[in-house]
Design an enzyme around this catalytic site. Structure first.
Site, PDB file in Angstrom:
ATOM      1  N   ASP A  88       0.838  -1.205   0.000  1.00 20.00           N
ATOM      2  CA  ASP A  88       0.000   0.000   0.000  1.00 20.00           C
ATOM      3  C   ASP A  88       0.873   1.255   0.000  1.00 20.00           C
ATOM      4  OD1 ASP A  88      -2.123  -1.676   0.131  1.00 20.00           O
ATOM      5  OD2 ASP A  88      -2.943  -0.908   2.010  1.00 20.00           O
ATOM      6  N   HIS A 113      10.337   7.631  -4.558  1.00 18.21           N
ATOM      7  CA  HIS A 113      10.807   7.359  -3.189  1.00 18.21           C
ATOM      8  C   HIS A 113       9.914   6.331  -2.500  1.00 18.21           C
ATOM      9  CE1 HIS A 113      12.559   8.554   0.794  1.00 18.21           C
ATOM     10  NE2 HIS A 113      11.347   8.194   1.213  1.00 18.21           N
ATOM     11  N   GLU A 114       8.590   6.535  -2.572  1.00 21.58           N
ATOM     12  CA  GLU A 114       7.663   5.623  -1.904  1.00 21.58           C
ATOM     13  C   GLU A 114       7.659   4.246  -2.550  1.00 21.58           C
ATOM     14  OE1 GLU A 114       6.446   6.335   0.936  1.00 21.58           O
ATOM     15  OE2 GLU A 114       7.088   8.428   0.866  1.00 21.58           O
ATOM     16  N   HIS A 117      10.299   2.247  -0.963  1.00 17.44           N
ATOM     17  CA  HIS A 117       9.893   1.656   0.316  1.00 17.44           C
ATOM     18  C   HIS A 117       9.040   0.412   0.108  1.00 17.44           C
ATOM     19  CE1 HIS A 117      11.654   4.554   2.899  1.00 17.44           C
ATOM     20  NE2 HIS A 117      10.808   5.542   2.663  1.00 17.44           N
ATOM     21  N   HIS A 123      15.390   4.060   4.397  1.00 17.33           N
ATOM     22  CA  HIS A 123      15.963   5.352   4.047  1.00 17.33           C
ATOM     23  C   HIS A 123      17.480   5.239   3.884  1.00 17.33           C
ATOM     24  CE1 HIS A 123      12.299   7.676   5.694  1.00 17.33           C
ATOM     25  NE2 HIS A 123      12.304   7.721   4.377  1.00 17.33           N
TER      26      HIS A 123
END
Length: 246
Positions: A88, A113-114, A117, A123
């Site tokens: 998600d 960036h997301e 993840h 990070h």
């Protein structure tokens, strides 16, 4: 050598109000491409099927105990693999989402960036890395060596199939042109900045100065752009037009 492909299926539930849906999709595809360019990952959007990555633009409390806070502050968050909401990604609907300028929050950079993840990256401590915890507007979008090593540690490098090199290469530019010894195919003011084009490369001039990292592939800014641009301009509605040929 056998080419191993890892397919993933993203899905978009809701869209931001500032952009047309087709533009949001193009931006998210480009954000995914920075990761698929260096790994065996492939991404195919799905609508009705079960998705591996679910993308949503939400406001304040939105069901995951991680509320957004309106403009500024928290821009987005994503859930790591092997967690209860793995795959998600949520963006704050109330941000001033934009692409390619510093006046709002750049969706391309935040999305890339997301996606890092949601693919499993933490990070990065390297300044300027895409996975740095601090958002800063930076173009062209590209991975640092730390980003690349991290994603390839998880998924391995992209295996390249053999490519036939054409015998007639007189007019094919295979590397970035020399800024001091070239002519240009087109020039245009876009989003208040001056762009020069040569083959598949672009130069970006802001306030009379060439920006760092240029020339760069024009496709970093505009996905699907022709390789040989004859003319370009931005109309009064903000649409950017590229012409190929005479």
């Amino acid at each position: 050598m056998k080419l191993h492909i890892i397919p993933l299926k993203p899905q978009i539930q809701r869209f931001p109000w500032q952009m047309r849906e087709d533009k949001v999709k193009r931006v998210l595809q480009e954000a995914l491409k920075v990761w698929s360019d260096v790994t065996p990952l492939t991404f195919t959007e799905v609508i009705s099927q079960e998705a591996d990555i679910v993308i949503d633009f939400a406001r304040y409390w939105h069901g995951d105990n991680l509320p957004f806070d309106g403009p500024g502050g928290i821009l987005a968050h994503a859930f790591f693999p092997r967690t209860h909401r793995e795959g998600d990604i949520h963006f704050d609907y109330d941000e001033s989402w934009t692409v390619g300028n510093e006046l709002g929050t750049d969706l391309l950079q935040v999305a890339a960036h997301e996606f890092g993840h949601v693919l499993g990256l933490q990070h990065s401590l390297e300044p300027g890395a895409l996975m740095s915890p601090f958002y800063s507007f930076s173009y062209p979008l590209q991975l640092s060596e730390d980003d690349k090593k991290g994603i390839q540690y998880l998924y391995g490098p992209r295996l390249q199939a053999s490519v036939q090199i054409p015998t007639e290469t007189n007019e094919i530019i295979t590397s970035a042109p020399d800024s001091c010894h070239t002519d240009f195919d087109a020039v245009s003011v876009i989003r208040g900045e001056l762009f020069f084009f040569k083959a598949s490369y672009a130069w970006r001039i802001r306030e009379g100065r060439l920006q760092a990292g240029y020339p760069a592939l024009a496709s970093r800014h505009w996905r699907g752009i022709p390789e040989n641009i004859g003319a370009a301009y931005e109309d009064k509605k903000g649409n950017i037009w590229f012409f190929e040929g005479g």
